[in-house]
Write a protein that holds these residues in place. Structure first.
Motif, short mmCIF file in Angstrom:
data_model
loop_
_atom_site.label_atom_id
_atom_site.label_comp_id
_atom_site.label_asym_id
_atom_site.label_seq_id
_atom_site.Cartn_x
_atom_site.Cartn_y
_atom_site.Cartn_z
N SER A 117 7.41 -0.71 -41.59
CA SER A 117 7.01 -0.48 -42.98
C SER A 117 5.52 -0.61 -43.22
N ASN A 118 4.83 -1.43 -42.41
CA ASN A 118 3.40 -1.57 -42.63
C ASN A 118 2.61 -0.32 -42.28
N ASN A 119 3.20 0.52 -41.44
CA ASN A 119 2.51 1.75 -41.08
C ASN A 119 2.94 2.93 -41.94
N ILE A 120 3.80 2.67 -42.88
CA ILE A 120 4.30 3.79 -43.67
C ILE A 120 3.53 3.89 -44.98
N VAL A 161 4.46 -4.73 -60.75
CA VAL A 161 5.01 -3.61 -60.00
C VAL A 161 4.79 -3.88 -58.51
N PHE A 162 5.76 -3.48 -57.68
CA PHE A 162 5.49 -3.53 -56.24
C PHE A 162 6.06 -2.28 -55.57
N SER A 163 5.50 -1.92 -54.42
CA SER A 163 5.90 -0.68 -53.77
C SER A 163 7.24 -0.86 -53.04
N ILE A 164 7.94 0.23 -52.88
CA ILE A 164 9.22 0.25 -52.16
C ILE A 164 9.02 -0.32 -50.75
N LYS A 165 7.85 -0.07 -50.21
CA LYS A 165 7.48 -0.61 -48.91
C LYS A 165 7.76 -2.11 -48.81
N LYS A 166 7.40 -2.85 -49.85
CA LYS A 166 7.58 -4.31 -49.83
C LYS A 166 9.05 -4.69 -49.80
N LEU A 167 9.88 -3.82 -50.34
CA LEU A 167 11.31 -4.08 -50.33
C LEU A 167 11.82 -4.13 -48.89
N PHE A 168 11.15 -3.40 -48.04
CA PHE A 168 11.55 -3.37 -46.63
C PHE A 168 10.86 -4.46 -45.83
N SER A 169 9.62 -4.79 -46.23
CA SER A 169 8.83 -5.64 -45.34
C SER A 169 8.81 -7.12 -45.73
N LYS A 170 9.20 -7.45 -46.98
CA LYS A 170 9.11 -8.84 -47.41
C LYS A 170 10.41 -9.60 -47.15
N LYS A 171 10.27 -10.93 -47.07
CA LYS A 171 11.43 -11.80 -46.79
C LYS A 171 12.45 -11.75 -47.94
N ASP A 172 13.73 -11.85 -47.57
CA ASP A 172 14.85 -11.75 -48.52
C ASP A 172 14.77 -12.70 -49.71
#
Lengths: 327, 327
Positions: B37-40, A58-69
């Motif tokens: 995103s890291n601050n969210i 599982v990973f957080s939605i946050k990672k969807l925004f912050s991780k490389k494509d």
């Protein structure tokens, strides 16, 4: 709708959450979510499944925004998954979410197949519902869905009807108690002062029973532990509480009434009723728990009546024994 | 950390949520979120602010995925915002989230300035904490942070210490009750059968008081209503309950004891103690509420002791009056 029991994790789970395959790239996951977004109910985590629809991470939605494509889901996912089985009781789901500080709890079958997620708003509902149920039950109110929060709009007759059943049962409990005392009338007429301590005996045994039940219910709901160890701990507690209270009582009653026998009867009775109240409170709670009934039932009027009657029996038995011996 | 009171919405709010300007396009919002995103901390909703940082609307993260890139935040946001003020009690925040089926609750100042959001995991914690507090308080257990959930690891001595304070207070309450009964010893010796009904009188008055308090506490916490209307409703309920129970009791006692005076004394006493218990339960709860103390205190040992003593006074006063009149 599925066929899991009403208050189970399986029943409360939704499949409308973001999922992806472990070999999907972040970019692909994002595209999938955009395509499916109308069917998605809750957006806290992305659940990573393999070919057999088993939950791998599982990973957080946050990672969807912050991780490389180009990263793969399996590369960024967390493999330590907190999960429940479909038959897990809904209260445990809520407790698990609180303990692990997670917003939603995934539900998987014994073989690992992903069945969905109990989302945060459902968890809130569960907690609130369980809270209301417990409170009404232990106040001896015949529950109906959430009526208590709209009392001002409910007719007095309806409210009286909700409250009467347990009161009437209590009334018969009280009549049974009266029979017991009447049976010991000769003991009572020898030392009429014994009647004065009836409220104290009842109060202490009830208070101890309620404490025991409240703590035991919460522990049963939340933890797993050896019943023997718990019982042992409660017995130790009952010894400490019993000795402290009966000493205080002995001193006060010997000063106030200058009657050694009365002081002895009262303090011995308190010691015995405390131990009995704790044992009975545990037995009732455990019994209800094993019968899959709500153990909160026991901390209500039901438990009180049984505790009352037992305490009176102990009190008058002790009194008549001591009086026949000393007088 | 801010300076709002410990259990207020302001204290529990976080600013680490996605926010945007009302004139931002969806694409710009997405970029902003990716950058921050890291601050969210919590990703359920995007909060739309104007130049003065006032909250103008809100939209779900879902829309960020499903809406066209060039749409503006103000075009897709929902303007009907459920919100709380920073001084709102945390319990109300949780109730509001449940009632409106939202996952997180925004906190705004009176002038509309956005202060943050109470996120879903905090709301869960709040509910759980309030639940535990209420339950322990009304079981007469001196609370300590979450100890009850780890009982098996807590030494018996510590657990006894947590339970003793209210028991000792109850002990003195019981001694006071004993004094009252001793005072009516001559009444009692005239009709020793009166002692038999002490448990019944105590049980019913306590049960009615607990019901009243439980319902009133929940209503106070959740709704707003005219106190006069609520009081009137409870009085009506007390009349219905009182008449039903005293009729049953009159019939049973006249059959069982064939003593008209005793039957009258008991049923009149029950009628009066029920009305008094309801009025006192409301007064105590209301008083605690106004003093900003937890009203759950009243449904615990404190309320029980007061109810016990008052009921005994009523019972023996009724008994001595009737006996002096009839005999």
């Amino acid at each position: 709708m599925n066929n899991y029991p009403k208050e189970s994790a399986g029943k409360k789970a939704t499949l409308n959450v973001p999922t992806c395959h472990s070999k999907d790239s972040i970019k692909e996951v994002r595209t999938k979510i955009i395509e499916n977004s109308n069917n998605i109910e809750t957006f806290n985590y992305v659940y990573v499944l393999n070919d057999e629809k088993k939950l791998k991470g599982v990973f957080s939605i946050k990672k969807l925004f912050s991780k490389k494509d180009n990263l793969l889901a399996e590369e960024i996912m967390d493999k330590n998954i907190v999960f429940v089985h479909p038959y897990t009781d809904q209260e445990k789901v809520a407790v698990l979410a609180i303990k692990n500080n997670i917003k939603a709890v995934p539900v998987i079958k014994k073989d690992g197949t992903f069945l969905g997620v109990v989302p945060s708003d459902k968890i809130l509902d569960i907690l609130h519902q369980e809270h209301t149920e417990d409170i009404l039950l232990s106040a001896g109110i015949y529950k109906k869905d959430h009526f208590s929060e709209k009392m001002i709009d409910t007719p007095a007759k309806t409210l009286a009807k909700i409250r009467l059943p347990w009161l009437i049962i209590g009334l018969f409990g009280g009549i049974a108690a009266a029979q017991i005392i009447t049976y010991f009338e000769s003991t009572l007429s020898e030392k009429i002062i014994l009647a004065s301590f009836i409220p104290l005996i009842l109060y202490i045994s009830n208070a101890v029973a309620i404490q025991t039940q409240t703590l035991y219910i919460r522990n049963l709901a939340i933890n797993s532990f050896a019943q023997k160890d718990y019982l042992l701990k409660e017995l130790k507690i009952s010894v400490i509480i019993g000795i402290v209270l009966s000493l205080i009582l002995f001193l006060i009653s010997i000063i106030a009434y200058k009657d050694f026998i009365i002081a002895t009867i009262i303090s011995v009775s308190i010691l015995l009723t405390i131990a009995t109240a704790i044992l009975m409170a545990m037995a009732i709670t455990w019994g209800l728990f094993k019968m899959k009934l709500d153990p909160a039932l026991g901390s209500g009027p039901f438990g009180t009546i049984i505790a009352d009657i037992t305490s009176l029996l102990i009190y008058f038995f002790v009194a008549s024994t001591f009086l026949s011996y000393y007088i």
